[in-house]
Enzyme design. Sequence first.
Site, PDB file in Angstrom:
ATOM      1  N   MET A 189      16.125  18.804 -22.995  1.00 47.94           N
ATOM      2  CA  MET A 189      16.604  17.552 -23.755  1.00 47.94           C
ATOM      3  C   MET A 189      16.057  17.563 -25.178  1.00 47.94           C
ATOM      4  SD  MET A 189      16.067  15.110 -20.449  1.00 47.94           S
ATOM      5  CE  MET A 189      16.458  15.536 -18.771  1.00 47.94           C
TER       6      MET A 189
ATOM      7  N   MET B 188      27.860  15.877 -13.513  1.00 45.41           N
ATOM      8  CA  MET B 188      26.489  14.807 -13.649  1.00 45.41           C
ATOM      9  C   MET B 188      27.024  13.639 -12.486  1.00 45.41           C
ATOM     10  SD  MET B 188      24.476  16.323 -15.412  1.00 45.41           S
ATOM     11  CE  MET B 188      23.293  15.215 -14.855  1.00 45.41           C
TER      12      MET B 188
ATOM     13  N   HIS C 221      20.403  23.951 -18.550  1.00 44.45           N
ATOM     14  CA  HIS C 221      21.374  22.978 -18.710  1.00 44.45           C
ATOM     15  C   HIS C 221      21.129  22.225 -20.002  1.00 44.45           C
ATOM     16  CE1 HIS C 221      22.339  18.636 -17.116  1.00 44.45           C
ATOM     17  NE2 HIS C 221      23.205  18.995 -18.335  1.00 44.45           N
TER      18      HIS C 221
ATOM     19  N   MET D  30      21.115  19.798 -22.780  1.00 39.04           N
ATOM     20  CA  MET D  30      21.308  18.323 -23.357  1.00 39.04           C
ATOM     21  C   MET D  30      20.928  18.130 -24.520  1.00 39.04           C
ATOM     22  SD  MET D  30      20.114  16.674 -19.641  1.00 39.04           S
ATOM     23  CE  MET D  30      19.415  18.189 -19.086  1.00 39.04           C
TER      24      MET D  30
ATOM     25  N   ASP E  84      24.655  17.710 -10.108  1.00 36.04           N
ATOM     26  CA  ASP E  84      23.310  17.498 -10.515  1.00 36.04           C
ATOM     27  C   ASP E  84      23.031  15.900 -10.730  1.00 36.04           C
ATOM     28  OD1 ASP E  84      20.761  17.580 -12.178  1.00 36.04           O
ATOM     29  OD2 ASP E  84      21.661  18.403 -13.947  1.00 36.04           O
TER      30      ASP E  84
ATOM     31  N   SER F 118      15.640  21.653  -9.917  1.00 34.04           N
ATOM     32  CA  SER F 118      15.096  21.439 -11.326  1.00 34.04           C
ATOM     33  C   SER F 118      13.766  21.388 -11.277  1.00 34.04           C
ATOM     34  CB  SER F 118      16.117  20.017 -11.661  1.00 34.04           C
ATOM     35  OG  SER F 118      15.466  19.490 -12.896  1.00 34.04           O
TER      36      SER F 118
ATOM     37  N   ASP G 240      16.199  21.883 -17.470  1.00 38.51           N
ATOM     38  CA  ASP G 240      16.724  20.585 -18.022  1.00 38.51           C
ATOM     39  C   ASP G 240      16.195  20.776 -19.501  1.00 38.51           C
ATOM     40  OD1 ASP G 240      18.643  19.585 -16.202  1.00 38.51           O
ATOM     41  OD2 ASP G 240      16.975  19.203 -15.170  1.00 38.51           O
TER      42      ASP G 240
ATOM     43  N   HIS H 242      17.020  25.846 -12.136  1.00 37.94           N
ATOM     44  CA  HIS H 242      17.828  24.826 -13.138  1.00 37.94           C
ATOM     45  C   HIS H 242      16.601  24.338 -14.067  1.00 37.94           C
ATOM     46  CE1 HIS H 242      21.154  22.019 -14.169  1.00 37.94           C
ATOM     47  NE2 HIS H 242      20.142  21.183 -14.407  1.00 37.94           N
TER      48      HIS H 242
END
Length: 224
Positions: free
Chosen positions: A36, A136, A65, A67, A174, A7, A34, A32
């Site tokens: 957000m 998660m 991913h 979020m 993760d 990540s 992330d 990966h």
Amino acid sequence: MIELAPSILSADFARLAEQVESAAAGGAVVIHCDVMDGHFVPNLTIGPPVVKSLRKVTGLPLDCHLMIENPDEFIPAFAAAGADWVSVHQEACVHLNRTLQHIRDHQMQAGVVINPATPVETLTEVLDMVDYVLVMSVNPGFGAQKFLPRSVHKIRRLAELRRQRGLSYRIEVDGGIALDTVVEVVRAGAEILVAGNAVFGKGDPKQNAEKLLKAATEATLEKV
Ligand code: DX5
Ligand code: ZN
């Protein structure tokens, strides 16, 4: 076959290309990312522009991913930026079936994610339309948090359901994955391992990735 997906959340963003290259040299095969939004999770990170830049410096699949609230709105932008895999949270999607189909319609692999408090059973109706399920093992929002051991039984359950129903989704985990937790999740059935802090936190990403993969691969030999 275990795949390591570092990540970039814990990487040095000013040296992203170099850091990704180093992790890849250590055996990482997926990157990966992330994403957000400060609403679905209490933190802000990156979006399509960073994915677009990464696309130019690596041939590895980019695993985004999301979020974020309203992920549907951003799926075309991630596809245009060069994302290969996109995962959305069950908790963020009112029309989960439609959102997953939207990802597939953009020729990307579709993943569904569950938070620590969300049971596997909430995914029963979509397991046949996802390429991967992400469990998660921390509450999403931050890197370097402590692994929550209750996530292990969910990995086991997903592996069991896959067998029973003859499905082929892959299982990704993760949060808090490091040398002290990797054996447990691999033995439970995790195949794609996300690791931020353990790869980019300190030391050399190449060596960190190698060590983690070695421990994970050894664990598959003793899988029960
Ligand atoms: C958490 C993110 C994770 C996180 C993992 O919200 O989804 O991908 O970066 O970081 P570590 O491996 O440091 O727990
Ligand atoms: Zn993540």
